[in-house]
Write an enzyme that holds these catalytic residues in place. Structure first.
Site, PDB file in Angstrom:
ATOM      1  N   ARG A  21       0.860  -1.182   0.000  1.00  0.00           N
ATOM      2  CA  ARG A  21       0.000   0.000   0.000  1.00  0.00           C
ATOM      3  C   ARG A  21       0.896   1.232   0.000  1.00  0.00           C
ATOM      4  O   ARG A  21       2.113   1.133   0.094  1.00  0.00           O
ATOM      5  CB  ARG A  21      -1.018   0.014   1.133  1.00  0.00           C
ATOM      6  CG  ARG A  21      -0.703  -0.682   2.404  1.00  0.00           C
ATOM      7  CD  ARG A  21       0.386  -0.080   3.244  1.00  0.00           C
ATOM      8  NE  ARG A  21       0.252   1.347   3.452  1.00  0.00           N
ATOM      9  CZ  ARG A  21       1.242   2.136   3.776  1.00  0.00           C
ATOM     10  NH1 ARG A  21       2.481   1.667   3.916  1.00  0.00           N
ATOM     11  NH2 ARG A  21       1.074   3.421   3.971  1.00  0.00           N
ATOM     12  N   GLY A  22       0.267   2.402  -0.131  1.00  0.00           N
ATOM     13  CA  GLY A  22       1.015   3.642  -0.286  1.00  0.00           C
ATOM     14  C   GLY A  22       1.070   3.962  -1.770  1.00  0.00           C
ATOM     15  O   GLY A  22       1.433   3.101  -2.585  1.00  0.00           O
ATOM     16  N   ALA A  23       0.704   5.186  -2.129  1.00  0.00           N
ATOM     17  CA  ALA A  23       0.519   5.517  -3.533  1.00  0.00           C
ATOM     18  C   ALA A  23       1.736   5.174  -4.411  1.00  0.00           C
ATOM     19  O   ALA A  23       1.577   4.488  -5.434  1.00  0.00           O
ATOM     20  CB  ALA A  23       0.131   6.992  -3.664  1.00  0.00           C
ATOM     21  N   ARG A  53      -7.746  -0.214  -6.784  1.00  0.00           N
ATOM     22  CA  ARG A  53      -7.984   0.871  -5.822  1.00  0.00           C
ATOM     23  C   ARG A  53      -8.192   2.166  -6.603  1.00  0.00           C
ATOM     24  O   ARG A  53      -7.410   2.498  -7.487  1.00  0.00           O
ATOM     25  CB  ARG A  53      -6.805   1.018  -4.847  1.00  0.00           C
ATOM     26  CG  ARG A  53      -6.632  -0.283  -4.030  1.00  0.00           C
ATOM     27  CD  ARG A  53      -5.850  -0.090  -2.776  1.00  0.00           C
ATOM     28  NE  ARG A  53      -6.482   0.856  -1.884  1.00  0.00           N
ATOM     29  CZ  ARG A  53      -5.836   1.444  -0.870  1.00  0.00           C
ATOM     30  NH1 ARG A  53      -4.562   1.191  -0.654  1.00  0.00           N
ATOM     31  NH2 ARG A  53      -6.458   2.300  -0.086  1.00  0.00           N
ATOM     32  N   ASP A 108      -2.108  10.803  -1.712  1.00  0.00           N
ATOM     33  CA  ASP A 108      -2.527   9.792  -2.684  1.00  0.00           C
ATOM     34  C   ASP A 108      -2.921  10.416  -4.026  1.00  0.00           C
ATOM     35  O   ASP A 108      -2.831   9.765  -5.064  1.00  0.00           O
ATOM     36  CB  ASP A 108      -3.668   8.952  -2.116  1.00  0.00           C
ATOM     37  CG  ASP A 108      -3.151   8.019  -1.032  1.00  0.00           C
ATOM     38  OD1 ASP A 108      -2.948   8.495   0.097  1.00  0.00           O
ATOM     39  OD2 ASP A 108      -2.882   6.843  -1.334  1.00  0.00           O
ATOM     40  N   ASN A 123      -5.441  12.276   1.006  1.00  0.00           N
ATOM     41  CA  ASN A 123      -4.521  11.398   1.730  1.00  0.00           C
ATOM     42  C   ASN A 123      -5.361  10.594   2.722  1.00  0.00           C
ATOM     43  O   ASN A 123      -6.578  10.771   2.829  1.00  0.00           O
ATOM     44  CB  ASN A 123      -3.425  12.229   2.423  1.00  0.00           C
ATOM     45  CG  ASN A 123      -2.297  11.374   2.970  1.00  0.00           C
ATOM     46  OD1 ASN A 123      -1.785  10.488   2.271  1.00  0.00           O
ATOM     47  ND2 ASN A 123      -1.912  11.596   4.217  1.00  0.00           N
ATOM     48  N   LYS A 124      -4.725   9.692   3.412  1.00  0.00           N
ATOM     49  CA  LYS A 124      -5.393   8.782   4.364  1.00  0.00           C
ATOM     50  C   LYS A 124      -6.408   9.520   5.234  1.00  0.00           C
ATOM     51  O   LYS A 124      -6.148  10.621   5.716  1.00  0.00           O
ATOM     52  CB  LYS A 124      -4.311   8.146   5.242  1.00  0.00           C
ATOM     53  CG  LYS A 124      -4.807   7.180   6.285  1.00  0.00           C
ATOM     54  CD  LYS A 124      -5.620   6.050   5.710  1.00  0.00           C
ATOM     55  CE  LYS A 124      -4.884   5.283   4.635  1.00  0.00           C
ATOM     56  NZ  LYS A 124      -5.799   4.473   3.790  1.00  0.00           N
TER      57      LYS A 124
END
Lengths: 387, 387
Positions: free
Chosen positions: A54-56, A121, A268, A278-279
């Site tokens: 995970r993580g852009a 995603r 993101d 973002n998150k």
């Protein structure tokens, strides 16, 4: 498991080794440090969807490698006695011993792979950026099938290598904003585990520490999936950096107390005007920074910008499964049948962002005009949406 | 398990039945609805400390009943053939058949009980308020030991009964602020489970619903102990009220979206100027309300005010064990050895509070002057710090 590139310590978050996509399975951290090998496209898609990776930026690299893996498996299917593997990040492309390889078949297979990966995603733009760059190479790689395969592999490895260089450059730019003795608050994980292996928000901190500055970090645990508690704390402890984990709700009084000198987060997707997805929970910190006079920094590569959209209102926000909030390790945390709202991201308006730190430099008080101006000045790094 | 008082549904959160303190064990909710009987002072103190019973008003009542339980056990120890019990909330005090009862012994025993109970939790002022009120009765109850016992029991039952009446009055005052069709966000649990059985913040919503208004509720899950997910959702669902649970970090984008018409929370201690200590994460909501133009209401009985202190800076903030954040159902959520910051409360400055809803009325834009004025006008309810 980590390795060195020049004076930087890098995590093997995602890699392409001996014909397989290898990742650190982040759902097992911090209890277990496990490298897993993904040998089918379906496994790669599942790994992205379930946040094993995970993580852009890391998602972008993994998606490029997912397309390369599909090519690997196509080549293997065409050869009676295949070698161990065709592609490897260190070794490049091996020789293709068989016939029957057609560019049309390659293009059709990888177009289908792209479709599968694009559905994993919706929010992180790097996913689409990497898939688009790979697809352009697939389409434009000429008539010789073996040369086309080589070009596709080179593109995937270049996305990975460039991303790492971008993180080093970005981190260097951001580290200038941090002074010795500062205390930084971060949210979620924008470190080596979210990227090519070094980090964006955490990369800035790592670079400052490499420069000899003493930096203390507070890490929001980041509900529902606890990336801050599990991953950010793990990375920082591995590097011997002073880290304290807190519940997301405890950030407000911490910010009010005057103990926090800066907040740094990743991104993101960044709209043309600087609005940043973002998150979930990032907007909370931005509003707190506005209230308590704390600089709020976003650290992200140019590939995170999506200038095809004007403002954050147009960014699609992924809503994830209720079970992420409603249970933990299989135990329910809500009454049976409870309704749950679980957006994975929020959008912070540009007006709350002190600066966006990129590999090209630092954009203070970001605006549509400043971002457009930077775009028309391509600099040294790859341009967004098309490098 | 719930019962009715006039047209209100009330939970048996804490009660004194047949010589024992009975509570709903909130650590087992929502999986299990279990009434437990506490038969020693140590059990009562443990129940408060481990949050089997929690919420400032409920802690106050439980502490008063803890002193009564110690008296119960003293009486039982003096009688060769004790009856089943001496005290019961419905039946009052039974007859004391034996001799050897001395006021000095009662006073010494209950002073020691007070000390034990005062050490359980530092922030909620209702705990100290209830212990002080009981202690004044113990000291001032005259020379006849049996009459003294009756006065102590009456005091404990009065604290419970008055608290319930206060919740009904407070909720009626607050319900006038809610209109049909509104959506309210709340944090932690300030409902029947936090109080004498009806609620403060949630009582306001219950009263509005009793008035025929349709109210939808969003409940912050409230890390680390998930009182919102476990308890608030449980109470609201039990009453058939529309409730949606969200991670604390998701409140920011929800508030930004315009969907929230009001935020209502409870309080653990309110300083003389209106600064309010409540569950960690409350300040986040207050700052978000300020930013996004949403009314922010605190609902609390007068016993929550502590005018002996001028501002929120003087309120002691309980820091709880790291394990509350660092593990879940025994599984670690942080790397081994990680440092954790776990304050249980934060302080919201009065400047961010639209109004404080009390049983005496609604104090809009609270200030030291308004609170002092209300204090000098004792009204119908018991005055704070001494009723």
């Amino acid at each position: 498991m980590e390795y060195r590139v020049e004076d930087h310590v890098v995590l093997p978050t995602v890699d392409y080794r001996a014909g397989r996509v290898t990742i650190i399975d982040q759902t097992l951290l911090p209890a277990e440090e496990s490298l897993i090998r993904l040998s089918t496209l379906a496994q790669v898609a599942e790994a992205i969807r379930t946040l094993r990776v995970r993580g852009a930026p890391a998602i972008g690299i993994t998606a490029a490698y997912g397309m390369l893996l599909e090519l690997e498996n196509l080549l293997a299917s065409l050869v009676v006695d295949p070698p161990g593997y065709f592609f490897d990040r260190n070794e490049g492309m091996g020789s293709f011993p068989g016939g029957g390889l057609e560019t049309a078949r390659i293009r059709k297979t990888l177009a289908e792979a792209r479709t599968v990966l694009a559905r994993t995603r919706p929010t992180a733009v790097n996913l689409f950026w990497a898939l688009d760059r790979m697809s352009r190479t697939v389409k434009g790689g000429g008539r010789d099938p073996v040369a086309l395969c080589g070009a596709i592999a080179s593109c995937a490895f270049a996305i990975h290598e460039e991303e790492l260089r971008i993180e080093f450059a970005l981190s260097g730019n951001g580290a200038d904003l941090l002074r010795d003795g500062m205390t930084v608050l971060t949210h979620c994980n924008a470190g080596g585990l979210a990227t090519a292996g070094y980090g964006t928000a955490l990369g800035v901190i790592y670079r400052a520490v490499e420069q000899g500055k003493r930096i203390a970090v507070y890490a929001d645990e980041t509900r529902p999936l606890l990336q801050g508690a599990r991953l950010t704390a793990w990375e920082l402890m591995k590097r011997g950096i002073d880290v304290t984990v807190l519940c997301d709700g405890a950030a407000a009084s911490l910010c009010a107390s005057g103990k926090i000198d800066a907040v740094i987060v990743g991104a993101d997707r960044i709209a043309g005007n600087g609005d940043t997805a973002n998150k979930i929970g990032t907007l909370t910190l931005a509003v707190l920074c506005g209230r308590f006079g704390i600089p709020f920094y976003v650290a992200a590569p140019w590939s995170t910008f999506d200038v095809s959209i004007g403002t954050g209102k147009e960014i699609p926000i992924e809503e994830r499964d209720a079970s992420e909030v409603g249970s933990f390790s299989g135990s329910p945390t809500v009454p049976e049948g409870a309704v749950i709202y679980n957006p994975a991201f929020d959008v912070t308006p540009a007006s709350l962002i002190t600066a966006i730190i990129t590999e090209r430099g630092v954009i203070t008080r970001p605006s549509a005009a400043k971002i457009a101006a930077e775009l028309s000045n391509p600099g040294d790094g790859p341009p967004p949406q098309g490098g």
